[in-house]
Design an enzyme around this catalytic site. Structure first.
Site, PDB file in Angstrom:
ATOM      1  N   HIS A 113      45.821  45.055  34.247  1.00  8.31           N
ATOM      2  CA  HIS A 113      45.528  45.644  35.556  1.00  8.31           C
ATOM      3  C   HIS A 113      46.408  45.012  36.618  1.00  8.31           C
ATOM      4  O   HIS A 113      46.787  43.841  36.518  1.00  8.31           O
ATOM      5  CB  HIS A 113      44.052  45.489  35.929  1.00  8.31           C
ATOM      6  CG  HIS A 113      43.555  44.076  35.894  1.00  8.31           C
ATOM      7  ND1 HIS A 113      43.183  43.464  34.719  1.00  8.31           N
ATOM      8  CD2 HIS A 113      43.381  43.155  36.877  1.00  8.31           C
ATOM      9  CE1 HIS A 113      42.796  42.226  34.985  1.00  8.31           C
ATOM     10  NE2 HIS A 113      42.913  42.000  36.284  1.00  8.31           N
ATOM     11  N   CYS A 149      34.795  46.298  26.743  1.00 13.43           N
ATOM     12  CA  CYS A 149      35.787  46.080  27.793  1.00 13.43           C
ATOM     13  C   CYS A 149      35.302  46.799  29.053  1.00 13.43           C
ATOM     14  O   CYS A 149      35.094  48.017  29.027  1.00 13.43           O
ATOM     15  CB  CYS A 149      37.161  46.594  27.366  1.00 13.43           C
ATOM     16  SG  CYS A 149      38.348  46.610  28.718  1.00 13.43           S
ATOM     17  N   CYS A 180      37.567  49.660  30.173  1.00 14.42           N
ATOM     18  CA  CYS A 180      37.461  50.842  29.302  1.00 14.42           C
ATOM     19  C   CYS A 180      36.182  51.608  29.627  1.00 14.42           C
ATOM     20  O   CYS A 180      36.167  52.842  29.621  1.00 14.42           O
ATOM     21  CB  CYS A 180      37.486  50.430  27.831  1.00 14.42           C
ATOM     22  SG  CYS A 180      39.153  50.066  27.221  1.00 14.42           S
ATOM     23  N   HIS A 182      46.507  44.391  40.802  1.00 11.57           N
ATOM     24  CA  HIS A 182      45.774  44.411  42.059  1.00 11.57           C
ATOM     25  C   HIS A 182      46.706  44.975  43.126  1.00 11.57           C
ATOM     26  O   HIS A 182      47.813  44.439  43.310  1.00 11.57           O
ATOM     27  CB  HIS A 182      45.365  42.999  42.475  1.00 11.57           C
ATOM     28  CG  HIS A 182      44.475  42.285  41.496  1.00 11.57           C
ATOM     29  ND1 HIS A 182      43.127  42.095  41.722  1.00 11.57           N
ATOM     30  CD2 HIS A 182      44.738  41.726  40.281  1.00 11.57           C
ATOM     31  CE1 HIS A 182      42.606  41.433  40.695  1.00 11.57           C
ATOM     32  NE2 HIS A 182      43.556  41.192  39.809  1.00 11.57           N
TER      33      HIS A 182
HETATM   34  P1  5GP Z   1      41.659  39.317  37.246  1.00  8.93           P
HETATM   35  O1  5GP Z   1      41.084  38.028  37.776  1.00  8.93           O
HETATM   36  O2  5GP Z   1      41.362  39.519  35.774  1.00  8.93           O
HETATM   37  O3  5GP Z   1      43.090  39.524  37.595  1.00  8.93           O
HETATM   38  O4  5GP Z   1      40.906  40.457  38.037  1.00  8.93           O
HETATM   39  C1  5GP Z   1      39.768  41.114  37.598  1.00  8.93           C
HETATM   40  C2  5GP Z   1      39.216  41.859  38.788  1.00  8.93           C
HETATM   41  O5  5GP Z   1      38.253  42.783  38.316  1.00  8.93           O
HETATM   42  C3  5GP Z   1      38.489  40.946  39.793  1.00  8.93           C
HETATM   43  O6  5GP Z   1      39.126  41.054  41.064  1.00  8.93           O
HETATM   44  C4  5GP Z   1      37.068  41.478  39.812  1.00  8.93           C
HETATM   45  O7  5GP Z   1      36.490  41.474  41.087  1.00  8.93           O
HETATM   46  C5  5GP Z   1      37.226  42.887  39.248  1.00  8.93           C
HETATM   47  N1  5GP Z   1      36.064  43.380  38.533  1.00  8.93           N
HETATM   48  C6  5GP Z   1      35.368  42.722  37.556  1.00  8.93           C
HETATM   49  N2  5GP Z   1      34.364  43.496  37.108  1.00  8.93           N
HETATM   50  C7  5GP Z   1      34.427  44.665  37.804  1.00  8.93           C
HETATM   51  C8  5GP Z   1      33.653  45.861  37.766  1.00  8.93           C
HETATM   52  O8  5GP Z   1      32.691  46.011  37.017  1.00  8.93           O
HETATM   53  N3  5GP Z   1      34.021  46.846  38.636  1.00  8.93           N
HETATM   54  C9  5GP Z   1      35.079  46.714  39.480  1.00  8.93           C
HETATM   55  N4  5GP Z   1      35.339  47.745  40.291  1.00  8.93           N
HETATM   56  N5  5GP Z   1      35.833  45.605  39.532  1.00  8.93           N
HETATM   57  C10 5GP Z   1      35.512  44.594  38.700  1.00  8.93           C
HETATM   58 ZN    ZN Z   2      39.911  48.011  27.971  1.00  4.10          ZN
END
Ligand code: 5GP
Ligand code: ZN
Length: 114
Positions: free
Chosen positions: A100, A4, A7, A102
């Protein structure tokens, strides 16, 4: 949880720019920001999504919202405001299966979320 990304960020196995941390929550800058301020707020405990919240673990939502409040204050956007977004499941485009939120701000985000 093995494999993950979030994590691994929590365990400092993957670098990130951390903007806030407490006992239960970590917050760090999104790697692909879509606003001048784009912070991800995550529970330190691995919970896959909102769908996996129960009466036992849902108090983390309070911790996340209180963290959002402090982060906005710290980053100077408390008065102007910000948007908190959660994506749950494939239709919402959830790409990382670790709960998570945003936190978006630093500009006028417009009246709509899509
Ligand atoms: P979701 O689309 O799942 O709501 O958002 C996942 C977010 O995680 C995306 O905005 C993406 O840019 C961010 N993200 C993915 N991998 C990483 C990472 O390795 N580091 C950071 N800081 N953000 C990440
Ligand atoms: Zn996790």
């Amino acid at each position: 949880m093995e494999n993950c990304i979030f994590c691994k960020i929590i365990k400092r196995e993957i670098p990130s720019t951390i903007v806030y941390e407490d006992e239960k929550v970590l917050a760090f800058n999104d790697i692909q920001p879509v606003a001048p301020i784009h912070v991800l707020i995550v529970p330190k405990q691995h919970i896959e999504s909102v769908k996996k919240l129960t009466e036992k673990n849902a108090s983390i939502l309070m911790d996340i919202h209180l963290a959002a409040n402090k982060i906005a204050e710290k980053l100077g956007i408390s008065d102007k405001g910000y948007r908190l977004i959660n994506n749950c499941g494939p239709d919402a485009g959830q790409t990382v299966l670790h709960l998570h939120y945003h936190l978006l701000g630093g500009k006028d985000l417009g009246p709509k979320i899509i």
